[in-house]
Design a protein around this motif. Sequence first.
Motif, short mmCIF file in Angstrom:
data_model
loop_
_atom_site.label_atom_id
_atom_site.label_comp_id
_atom_site.label_asym_id
_atom_site.label_seq_id
_atom_site.Cartn_x
_atom_site.Cartn_y
_atom_site.Cartn_z
N THR A 7 -2.02 -13.03 -7.18
CA THR A 7 -1.08 -11.65 -7.44
C THR A 7 -0.47 -11.47 -6.14
OG1 THR A 7 -2.25 -11.16 -9.25
CG2 THR A 7 -0.84 -9.48 -8.39
N SER A 8 -1.19 -11.20 -4.98
CA SER A 8 -0.94 -10.82 -3.72
C SER A 8 0.11 -11.75 -3.11
CB SER A 8 -1.85 -10.33 -2.80
OG SER A 8 -2.86 -11.24 -2.56
N VAL A 9 -0.21 -13.01 -3.26
CA VAL A 9 0.33 -14.17 -2.50
C VAL A 9 1.85 -14.39 -3.33
CG1 VAL A 9 0.44 -16.59 -1.90
CG2 VAL A 9 -1.73 -15.36 -1.45
N MET A 10 1.67 -14.40 -4.62
CA MET A 10 2.95 -14.48 -5.35
C MET A 10 3.74 -13.48 -5.35
SD MET A 10 2.64 -17.54 -6.89
CE MET A 10 1.46 -18.26 -5.43
N ALA A 11 3.16 -12.28 -4.94
CA ALA A 11 4.15 -11.17 -4.80
C ALA A 11 5.28 -11.33 -3.49
CB ALA A 11 3.68 -9.74 -4.86
N SER A 12 4.27 -11.62 -2.49
CA SER A 12 4.90 -12.04 -1.29
C SER A 12 6.07 -13.22 -1.25
CB SER A 12 3.83 -12.55 -0.30
OG SER A 12 4.38 -12.51 1.22
N MET A 13 5.66 -14.19 -1.86
CA MET A 13 6.41 -15.25 -2.03
C MET A 13 7.79 -14.86 -2.87
SD MET A 13 4.10 -18.76 -3.01
CE MET A 13 5.75 -19.46 -3.15
N ALA A 14 7.75 -14.21 -3.92
CA ALA A 14 8.89 -13.70 -4.67
C ALA A 14 9.85 -12.93 -3.87
CB ALA A 14 8.35 -13.15 -6.08
N SER A 15 9.20 -11.94 -3.17
CA SER A 15 10.26 -10.99 -2.47
C SER A 15 10.81 -11.85 -1.19
CB SER A 15 9.19 -9.85 -1.63
OG SER A 15 8.47 -9.24 -2.69
N HIS A 16 10.11 -12.83 -0.55
CA HIS A 16 10.55 -13.57 0.43
C HIS A 16 11.74 -14.73 0.04
CE1 HIS A 16 8.70 -11.87 4.04
NE2 HIS A 16 7.78 -11.92 3.24
#
Length: 294
Positions: free
Chosen positions: A166-175
């Motif tokens: 969840t945390s890694v995907m949230a970062s990827m989506a934002s970037h």
Amino acid sequence: MWIFITLFAAACQSVRTAHQNTLARESGFLHATMARSLYALPLVAAYLLVCILVFGSVSLPTGSIFFIVASVCALAQIMATYFMLRVFQSGSFALGTLLAKTEAVLAALIGLPLLHYGLSAMAWWGVAFGVFGALVMSIKWKNLANVHQDASLMFGLGSGLCFAITSVMASMASHSLKGSIMTSAGVTLLYVLLLQSGILCALQIVKTRNLCAPFKQNTGLSFKVGMLSGLGSIGWFTAFSLVNPAMVKTLGQLEILGTLYYSKYRFSERITARQWFGGAMIVISVILVTAATV
């Protein structure tokens, strides 16, 4: 900046969890899980509008994977919550809770190939101390002999893995968005909450056969859970966008110290030497992770 945002998110999550546990007992786990996303939507939508006005809008690059990555983020968070429920239902959740605390290390490992985020030696030590402290506080060593028989083993590890995803995907989506990182984090969060709300509301409607079920059960407490969840999620998603999610999760372990405080001074519960030792490890981890970013 990310340090203060993470501390704010952890504080909101700590209070939200207490209210959500009450809501789960009164209205059921499905409604309590749904409330944290559905009732947070108005606050998050308003926050995103402010971000657009202050920091500017964002755009989707050609061939963007935003929707795929953000959808994985939303589903992973639902699964992480489901696995934690199975842990608590197993009747032996010490090990499951312990394994869920490995999310900081798992986020660091997943983030290496996907986010290309490196960690300094000091930061790695900080992550290690934080996970070790959480493990020491969570587990009773006498239970290790029966680890192979513990049904919470896979559920706990699955929960930690899904929270890390969840945390890694949230970062990827934002970037993956072009524009202000603050607005990007807000867009990602709003999309995740919309998808989660749609899925969980549909499940509740099918289960109860009542179209109004998501809005009829314990509205006041549901709204409180949603507001606290929205504030906390704004903090988490923004922090994930600013730095390595593993460092955010490590600093967020300070929430456990808040639990210790309430246990001792509000509920007059006895704090064991093992818990104090684990708490000290978490403090050391926070110092190392913070120093690594200065």
